[in-house]
Design a protein around this motif. Structure first.
Motif, short mmCIF file in Angstrom:
data_model
loop_
_atom_site.label_atom_id
_atom_site.label_comp_id
_atom_site.label_asym_id
_atom_site.label_seq_id
_atom_site.Cartn_x
_atom_site.Cartn_y
_atom_site.Cartn_z
N ASN A 81 0.83 -0.93 0.00
CA ASN A 81 0.07 0.15 0.13
C ASN A 81 0.79 1.23 -0.06
O ASN A 81 0.37 2.35 0.25
N MET A 82 2.03 1.11 -0.23
CA MET A 82 2.87 2.30 -0.15
C MET A 82 3.44 2.50 -1.65
O MET A 82 3.38 1.51 -2.30
N GLU A 83 3.58 3.67 -2.07
CA GLU A 83 4.17 4.03 -3.16
C GLU A 83 4.90 5.34 -2.86
O GLU A 83 5.07 5.93 -2.16
N LEU A 84 6.03 5.34 -4.11
CA LEU A 84 6.87 6.77 -4.21
C LEU A 84 6.30 7.93 -5.37
O LEU A 84 7.02 8.74 -5.39
N GLY A 85 5.13 7.64 -5.85
CA GLY A 85 4.63 8.50 -6.69
C GLY A 85 5.84 8.53 -7.88
O GLY A 85 6.35 7.61 -8.27
N GLY A 86 6.04 10.09 -8.44
CA GLY A 86 6.96 10.11 -9.50
C GLY A 86 8.19 9.62 -9.18
O GLY A 86 9.20 9.33 -10.06
N LEU A 87 8.55 9.76 -7.77
CA LEU A 87 10.10 9.68 -7.41
C LEU A 87 10.49 8.18 -7.86
O LEU A 87 11.50 7.78 -8.32
N GLY A 88 9.37 7.26 -7.71
CA GLY A 88 9.56 5.76 -7.96
C GLY A 88 10.05 5.58 -9.26
O GLY A 88 10.98 4.89 -9.57
N ASN A 89 9.43 6.27 -10.38
CA ASN A 89 9.87 6.19 -11.84
C ASN A 89 11.38 6.66 -12.10
O ASN A 89 12.16 5.86 -12.79
N PHE A 90 11.72 7.78 -11.48
CA PHE A 90 12.88 8.27 -11.56
C PHE A 90 13.98 7.31 -11.13
O PHE A 90 15.24 7.05 -11.48
N LEU A 91 13.67 6.90 -9.83
CA LEU A 91 14.67 5.84 -9.09
C LEU A 91 14.85 4.54 -9.98
O LEU A 91 15.94 3.92 -9.88
N MET A 92 13.80 4.19 -10.52
CA MET A 92 13.59 3.01 -11.28
C MET A 92 14.75 3.21 -12.35
O MET A 92 15.62 2.16 -12.84
N ASN A 93 14.55 4.26 -13.29
CA ASN A 93 15.36 4.54 -14.36
C ASN A 93 16.83 4.61 -14.04
O ASN A 93 17.76 4.16 -14.58
N VAL A 151 24.49 3.32 -0.27
CA VAL A 151 23.95 2.18 0.15
C VAL A 151 24.38 1.31 -1.07
O VAL A 151 24.54 1.64 -1.99
N SER A 152 24.19 0.12 -0.70
CA SER A 152 24.51 -0.93 -1.70
C SER A 152 23.65 -0.97 -2.85
O SER A 152 22.50 -0.64 -2.87
N LEU A 153 24.16 -0.98 -4.13
CA LEU A 153 23.26 -1.35 -5.26
C LEU A 153 22.32 -2.25 -5.11
O LEU A 153 21.09 -2.02 -5.47
N GLU A 154 22.57 -3.52 -4.47
CA GLU A 154 21.84 -4.41 -4.42
C GLU A 154 20.43 -4.01 -3.16
O GLU A 154 19.12 -4.39 -3.72
N ASP A 155 20.91 -3.38 -2.25
CA ASP A 155 19.73 -2.64 -1.39
C ASP A 155 18.94 -1.72 -2.11
O ASP A 155 17.71 -1.68 -1.84
N PHE A 156 19.69 -0.99 -2.82
CA PHE A 156 18.77 0.31 -3.70
C PHE A 156 17.90 -0.32 -4.44
O PHE A 156 16.80 -0.08 -4.57
N ASN A 157 18.46 -1.37 -5.16
CA ASN A 157 17.35 -2.14 -6.23
C ASN A 157 16.10 -2.68 -5.58
O ASN A 157 15.07 -2.66 -6.03
N LEU A 158 16.34 -3.32 -4.33
CA LEU A 158 15.46 -3.87 -3.57
C LEU A 158 14.43 -2.93 -3.31
O LEU A 158 13.33 -3.30 -3.27
N VAL A 159 14.78 -1.86 -2.66
CA VAL A 159 13.88 -0.84 -2.00
C VAL A 159 13.19 -0.31 -3.29
O VAL A 159 11.97 -0.46 -3.14
N VAL A 160 13.85 -0.01 -4.27
CA VAL A 160 13.13 0.85 -5.52
C VAL A 160 12.11 -0.25 -5.82
O VAL A 160 10.80 0.06 -6.20
N THR A 161 12.41 -1.71 -6.35
CA THR A 161 11.48 -2.65 -6.90
C THR A 161 10.31 -2.85 -5.92
O THR A 161 9.10 -3.16 -6.45
N SER A 162 10.39 -3.01 -4.65
CA SER A 162 9.33 -3.31 -3.63
C SER A 162 8.40 -2.25 -3.73
O SER A 162 7.29 -2.32 -3.46
N LEU A 163 8.75 -0.89 -4.01
CA LEU A 163 7.65 0.35 -3.97
C LEU A 163 7.09 0.49 -5.50
O LEU A 163 6.39 1.52 -5.68
N LEU A 164 7.55 -0.35 -6.42
CA LEU A 164 6.90 -0.04 -7.86
C LEU A 164 5.78 -1.05 -8.21
O LEU A 164 5.78 -2.14 -7.51
#
Length: 164
Positions: A81-93, A151-164
């Motif tokens: 039920n969480m989301e990052l709005g527009g920031l999520g797309n930027f972080l995914m890219n 932050v590790s790239l692995e953790d960065f990826n996990l955080v971002v993908t969990s919110l998209l």
């Protein structure tokens, strides 16, 4: 914009906290937790679910039905039920660009650390001028549990993908 970014970085911080809790309760460090460990994590996060609730959470989240929760399944359970709005797309890219830039020979092991400066450079190279260096440093700081500015790239990826 700042108020929105602050709320979004708080969301990132919360997700990273979930990851840390998961890792703390993954006693054998195999990347998965049992039903009993799930109850312990939820208790440490301030929830006190009964045995029945924990069982229901486990059944809901255990997508592959192996009787264990992976970190990804745990994050999905707790971030649906969480989301990052527009920031999520930027972080995914940014995550895709960082992964491409840090392809380390295909051995699957990546110990690359992402800094606020690097995130800023990647977003800038993608044409995203919406976030300044300080914004990017705040984004990384929200996921940085040990205070080293990265932050590790692995953790960065996990955080971002969990919110998209």
């Amino acid at each position: 914009m700042l108020g929105t970014l602050t709320a979004q970085t708080e969301t990132l911080n919360h997700v990273h906290g979930l990851m840390e809790a998961f890792r703390a309760f993954d006693s054998n460090n195999d990347g998965s937790i049992t039903e009993a460990e799930l109850g312990g994590i939820m208790g440490s996060l301030g929830y006190n679910p009964g045995e029945q609730e924990v069982r229901a959470m486990m059944q809901e989240a255990d997508v592959d039905k192996d009787g264990l929760l992976s970190l990804e399944e745990f994050l999905e359970l707790n971030t649906k039920n969480m989301e990052l709005g527009g920031l999520g797309n930027f972080l995914m890219n940014a995550a895709e660009a960082l992964n491409n830039n840090n392809n380390n020979g295909g051995d699957g092991v990546c110990d690359h650390m992402v800094t606020g400066e690097e995130l800023f450079q990647v977003l800038e190279s993608l044409g995203v001028v919406k976030f300044g260096l300080e914004d990017c440093q705040n984004i990384i700081a929200s996921m940085d549990m040990d205070g080293d500015g990265a932050v590790s790239l692995e953790d960065f990826n996990l955080v971002v993908t969990s919110l998209l």
